[in-house]
Scaffold this motif. Structure first.
Motif, PDB file in Angstrom:
ATOM      1  N   CYS A   1     -21.869  26.120 -14.683  1.00 51.40           N
ATOM      2  CA  CYS A   1     -21.715  26.456 -13.268  1.00 51.40           C
ATOM      3  C   CYS A   1     -21.668  27.966 -13.049  1.00 51.40           C
ATOM      4  O   CYS A   1     -22.152  28.466 -12.025  1.00 51.40           O
TER       5      CYS A   1
ATOM      6  N   LEU B   1     -26.484  28.302  -9.448  1.00 51.13           N
ATOM      7  CA  LEU B   1     -27.028  26.998  -9.079  1.00 51.13           C
ATOM      8  C   LEU B   1     -28.395  26.775  -9.711  1.00 51.13           C
ATOM      9  O   LEU B   1     -28.630  25.769 -10.379  1.00 51.13           O
TER      10      LEU B   1
ATOM     11  N   VAL C   1     -26.897  25.366 -13.278  1.00 51.34           N
ATOM     12  CA  VAL C   1     -26.732  23.937 -12.989  1.00 51.34           C
ATOM     13  C   VAL C   1     -28.073  23.213 -12.946  1.00 51.34           C
ATOM     14  O   VAL C   1     -28.268  22.188 -13.613  1.00 51.34           O
ATOM     15  N   GLU C   2     -29.022  23.740 -12.161  1.00 49.64           N
ATOM     16  CA  GLU C   2     -30.304  23.047 -12.003  1.00 49.64           C
ATOM     17  C   GLU C   2     -31.130  23.091 -13.282  1.00 49.64           C
ATOM     18  O   GLU C   2     -31.628  22.062 -13.759  1.00 49.64           O
TER      19      GLU C   2
ATOM     20  N   TYR D   1     -27.849  21.482  -0.620  1.00 50.88           N
ATOM     21  CA  TYR D   1     -28.626  22.470  -1.367  1.00 50.88           C
ATOM     22  C   TYR D   1     -30.143  22.310  -1.191  1.00 50.88           C
ATOM     23  O   TYR D   1     -30.906  23.029  -1.815  1.00 50.88           O
TER      24      TYR D   1
ATOM     25  N   GLU E   1     -19.866  21.188 -10.169  1.00 53.07           N
ATOM     26  CA  GLU E   1     -20.550  21.949  -9.124  1.00 53.07           C
ATOM     27  C   GLU E   1     -19.951  21.638  -7.757  1.00 53.07           C
ATOM     28  O   GLU E   1     -19.783  22.531  -6.923  1.00 53.07           O
ATOM     29  N   ASN E   2     -19.614  20.374  -7.533  1.00 51.65           N
ATOM     30  CA  ASN E   2     -18.953  19.992  -6.285  1.00 51.65           C
ATOM     31  C   ASN E   2     -17.613  20.700  -6.149  1.00 51.65           C
ATOM     32  O   ASN E   2     -17.272  21.244  -5.091  1.00 51.65           O
TER      33      ASN E   2
ATOM     34  N   ARG F   1     -18.938  32.630  -6.716  1.00 50.74           N
ATOM     35  CA  ARG F   1     -19.098  31.549  -7.696  1.00 50.74           C
ATOM     36  C   ARG F   1     -18.285  31.829  -8.953  1.00 50.74           C
ATOM     37  O   ARG F   1     -17.589  30.941  -9.474  1.00 50.74           O
TER      38      ARG F   1
END
Length: 456
Positions: free
Chosen positions: A160, A164, A168-169, A244, A329-330, A343
């Motif tokens: 994280c 993002l 994460v992605e 997102y 991530e949430n 972040r």
């Protein structure tokens, strides 16, 4: 105001959403109850409920997230009519996400520990009793449990912290691709084992007698429950990914893609487990015992078993970590949306917070073994799991249903407009009576039966 981060690709959105939904329950619970309730006959009922029950609620979560541009921490604040109090649920949803990690990090830690043990060859030459003892020793060792829990939290927070798109992605896309590839390799190996054909028959040929023996009502409830819980709807876990993405594609089509991917993983897990169990004459079992006791017993006797066992726990690790990263991530988004944190600051705070909050479940089988909330054999993680799965998720799903179908909430017209924006499958307006009146009754029944079943 800081601009909302966006995902770089549609595939990233699908993999992230599916990864959050795909977890350890797909691996052991779905194959087990499929066999218990009649094989293919149960699968058909399950898929029907998946599309009619969880699918619409997932679309609603995506719509609330995309319509508000926020996580569940602030999405209801943005969309609710002035003077209403829908946003109160956001605090329960946030608590649910933390509670989920508080016990899931311990179970995921066991999976990582088993990958390490398999790579070291700790199961080679061991008897069935010795393999069972390895798992027992792990769960009652507070040092091991806390260590592997911290490893899980560290990995989730590190991903994280990378951002993002770059963290994460990107990492979830690699992990999910690897997970699917490893699953296919394991499934091919399993179905080609001597005697594996019997496992496939047990798994896929409809057996209505077996369903009758288990009870048709029980089978229907099991299918409803699995369909509901498998996609992790009701706590805003999907809303964050909706916030997102852009408006290029309709949300119903995206939800169908996520449902198909989640179902593919669950079905493929059955092709890994049943042929192997039948080939080696062992009971498929259920719960942690299947993963941590039954399957290692198979791998120790299988030619090249250490390699196949390591591959299996690589797959298991990816399944666990995909959920961890999605929920993390949430959680990071809560701090960003509520307090305007960067972040990296949200990650730093939650790194410490999640470790501290996860310790009770990690030591639940040792230092806190005296605490048995549901009687002998239960532990801290059972209580946390119950609060999330049997309370917050179904009640949260009810709230999303009412919020998106009632004028005192966001309303049906607003929901439809958001869900159907973009190219792709549209949410049928004719489904209003079903999602507004029938579906809430089904979800309420799942909630009530779950409570009764727990305390009966």
């Amino acid at each position: 105001m800081r601009e909302r981060e966006k995902l770089a690709s549609r595939l990233g959105f699908i993999f992230l959403s599916a990864g959050c939904a795909i977890g350890l329950g797909n691996v052991w619970r779905f194959p087990y109850i499929t066999g218990q309730y009649g094989g293919a006959a149960f699968v058909l009922i399950y898929i029907l409920f998946l599309l009619l029950l969880s699918g619409p609620i997932m679309v609603m979560e995506f719509a609330v997230g995309r319509g508000s541009g926020k996580s569940v921490a602030k999405s209801f604040h943005v969309l609710e009519p002035a003077g209403t109090k829908w946003h109160i649920f956001s605090y329960f949803a946030m608590a649910g996400n933390y509670l989920l990690i508080m016990f899931y990090s311990t179970i995921s830690g066991w999976v990582i520990a088993y990958l390490y043990k398999m790579l070291r060859g700790e199961f080679t030459g061991k008897s069935s009793a010795e393999i069972a003892q390895i798992f027992a020793d792990l769960t009652v060792d507070p040092v091991q449990c806390v260590f592997w829990m911290i490893v899980i939290v560290t990995i989730g927070c590190a991903v994280c912290a990378l951002g993002l798109q770059n963290g994460v992605e990107k990492i979830t896309k690699v992990m999910m691709s690897a997970l699917l590839a490893v699953m296919l390799v394991l499934a091919i190996r399993s179905v080609t084992l001597d005697g594996g054909g019997e496992g496939i028959k047990f798994y896929l040929i409809p057996d209505f007698n077996r369903m009758k023996e288990a009870g048709i009502v029980n089978a229907i409830y099991a299918a409803m429950g699995q369909a509901f819980f498998t996609l992790s709807v009701g706590m805003g876990g999907m809303a964050i990914f909706g916030s997102y993405i852009g408006k290029e594609h309709s949300l119903t089509g995206e939800s169908v893609n996520v449902v198909l991917l989640d179902t593919f993983v669950a079905l493929t897990a059955g092709f890994i487990i049943f042929p192997a169990c039948f080939s080696y004459g062992v009971d498929a079992g259920a719960g942690p015992g299947l993963i941590f006791i039954t399957l290692p017993n198979i791998f120790k006797d299988m030619p090249g078993g250490q390699i196949w066992g390591a591959l299996f726990f690589v797959f298991m690790s990816f399944a666990a970590l995909s959920t961890i990263i999605g929920v993390f991530e949430n959680i990071m988004a809560f701090g960003i949306d509520l307090f305007g944190l960067t972040r990296k600051k949200a990650v730093a705070i939650n790194f410490v917070l999640l470790i501290v909050l996860s310790i009770p479940a990690a030591i639940g089988g040792s230092i806190l073994a005296w605490f048995q909330p549901f009687g002998e054999g239960s532990a801290v993680l059972d209580l946390e799991d119950f609060l999330v799965s049997n309370c917050i998720m179904p009640l949260g799903a009810l709230l999303y249903l009412f919020f998106c179908t009632r004028n005192i909430g966001w309303g049906w017209k607003n929901f439809l407009a958001e869900a159907n924006t973009g190219k792709g499958l549209r949410f049928p307006a004719a489904m209003y009576p079903f999602v507004a009146y029938v579906l809430p009754v089904i979800v309420l029944a799942i909630f009530v039966f779950g409570i009764v079943q727990k305390f009966a």
